[in-house]
Design an enzyme around this catalytic site. Structure first.
Site, PDB file in Angstrom:
ATOM      1  N   GLY A  54      40.842  40.337  66.491  1.00 35.35           N
ATOM      2  CA  GLY A  54      40.021  39.817  67.578  1.00 35.35           C
ATOM      3  C   GLY A  54      40.842  39.227  68.707  1.00 35.35           C
ATOM      4  N   PRO A  85      38.538  40.368  63.100  1.00 32.83           N
ATOM      5  CA  PRO A  85      38.961  39.116  63.739  1.00 32.83           C
ATOM      6  C   PRO A  85      39.363  38.068  62.710  1.00 32.83           C
ATOM      7  CG  PRO A  85      36.571  39.325  63.823  1.00 32.83           C
ATOM      8  CD  PRO A  85      37.085  40.560  63.137  1.00 32.83           C
ATOM      9  N   CYS A 109      64.241  19.687  55.615  1.00 33.27           N
ATOM     10  CA  CYS A 109      65.656  19.600  56.015  1.00 33.27           C
ATOM     11  C   CYS A 109      66.057  20.810  56.851  1.00 33.27           C
ATOM     12  CB  CYS A 109      66.541  19.497  54.784  1.00 33.27           C
ATOM     13  SG  CYS A 109      66.145  18.058  53.814  1.00 33.27           S
ATOM     14  N   GLU A 110      65.386  20.992  57.960  1.00 34.75           N
ATOM     15  CA  GLU A 110      65.665  22.064  58.919  1.00 34.75           C
ATOM     16  C   GLU A 110      65.438  21.452  60.289  1.00 34.75           C
ATOM     17  OE1 GLU A 110      66.410  25.300  58.471  1.00 34.75           O
ATOM     18  OE2 GLU A 110      66.127  25.457  56.302  1.00 34.75           O
TER      19      GLU A 110
END
Ligand code: PLP
Length: 373
Positions: A239, A274, A343-344
């Protein structure tokens, strides 16, 4: 009151206080508006009017069982993207005949399970996949209903990570190759071609690429009819996109009109899949501030208990989600970098947001998080 709104000093969902829900359930927490899910589904359904159509809710957008059940109760069919989504759809009450199995990488095990189910269609994405479906169907003495997904080489003008209709994208079969494949279908008894499928991308905010893709499908349907291979329906993919930042997006009526105008000469029913347009705005991710610390001169980090593990879109492709405190404090707005606990360094939920002052323990809502969390 439908959806998310401010009432007194709180943000509410379908009239229920989000703070009260967070207190009862803990955070991070997804909250969905059933009223909004119903309204969005019905708006798209109504927009197609009397033109024959079926909405197959795209479970990949959000496969929460309660949401799948709600959509089934409304009369939706399903688009499943893995054997597990098929399983979930069945659990939610969708019959096999109301499920299309889409996806660019269906494993051998998934096809073994799917072929005997008698789905509405397996939407195949390559000549090899078609042959694999055929081999299983032959072995089982069945005829498998298939749709062929074409790659129309159309730019959806969406984010490159969610554009799927260009030749360089991994999806579908280029139109000339598809034509060659159609020519082989007359003699392949274990396969019944029921539709052509196209999906040029997600978060599409203009109707033009959708209309162009639909027109390509309609042309091919006419060619197939001339070859003695009439289709049952046309599968025109996902959609519309939604407005994450207040930008105007086309209405459901404009969307449906663009598709119907493109395919009306064929007279064939439309299937659409959709996802985001139904579920996106109907969900909020409620999270608690677990730490605040200085970042730069006039900006602080607000560390949330929700991050890329709950809502991947911002870290994955810089997607924007509005963020607001459930109970805004008085005082001058401050600049915050809202980050998750993972931890990123890419675990950023909202960059450089000006918000009312936050304190540890405050609750915030990350809005429009109902799809592709
Ligand atoms: N159909 C297919 C084949 C898809 O890959 C997707 C998602 O990209 C969808 C439907 C749902 O798209 P959207 O959520 O934009 O409606």
């Amino acid at each position: 009151m439908i959806g998310f709104a401010r009432a007194a000093d709180d943000l509410v969902c379908d009239g229920v206080s989000l703070s009260a829900i967070a207190l009862a359930e803990g955070t991070p927490l997804y909250v969905y508006s059933a009223a909004m899910l119903r309204e969005r589904y019905q708006a798209i359904d109504r927009a197609f009017g009397s033109y024959p159509h079926a909405l197959h809710y795209a479970l990949k957008a959000n496969s929460t069982l309660a949401i799948a059940r709600l959509l089934r109760e409304l009369g939706s069919a399903a688009d499943a993207n893995s054997i597990w989504e098929i399983e979930l759809a069945r659990k939610a009450g969708f019959p096999a005949s109301a499920i299309v199995f889409t996806g660019v990488g269906k494993s051998a095990a998934e096809l073994e399970c799917a072929v005997p189910l008698g789905l509405k269609a397996i939407n195949v994405e390559s000549a090899g996949e078609l042959a694999r479906v055929e081999a299983i169907a032959e072995r089982l003495g069945r005829t498998s209903r298939v749709a062929i997904r074409i790659n129309p080489d159309i730019d959806a003008n969406s984010h490159p990570h969610i554009s799927t209709g260009l030749k360089v994208n991994k999806f579908g079969i280029p139109i000339d190759e598809a034509r060659a494949l159609f020519a082989t279908l007359g003699g392949r008894r274990a396969l019944k071609l029921v539709a052509i499928h196209v999906h040029v991308g997600s978060q599409i905010t203009t109707t033009e690429p959708l209309a162009r893709a639909a027109a390509r499908v309609a042309e091919l349907a006419e060619e197939l009819k001339a070859l003695g291979l009439p289709l049952e329906y046309l599968d025109l993919g996902g959609g519309l996109g939604i407005s994450y930042d207040g930008r105007v997006v086309p209405t459901a009526e404009e969307y449906a009109a663009a598709l119907v105008d493109a395919v009306r000469p064929t007279g064939l029913p439309i299937v659409v899949e959709p996802g985001r347009a139904i579920a996106g705005a109907a969900g909020a991710l409620v999270s608690r501030v677990i730490d605040i610390k200085p970042r730069t001169g006039d900006s602080d980090f607000a560390v949330l208990d929700a991050g890329m593990t709950e809502l991947l879109r911002p870290a994955l492709y810089g997607a924007y989600h509005a963020i607001e405190p459930l109970r805004p404090r008085t005082g001058r707005n401050k600049q915050y970098e809202l980050v998750g606990p993972v931890c990123e360094s890419s675990d950023i939920v909202g960059r450089d947001r000006r918000l009312p002052p936050l304190e540890v323990g405050d609750l915030v809502a990350i809005r429009d998080a109902g799809a592709y969390g």
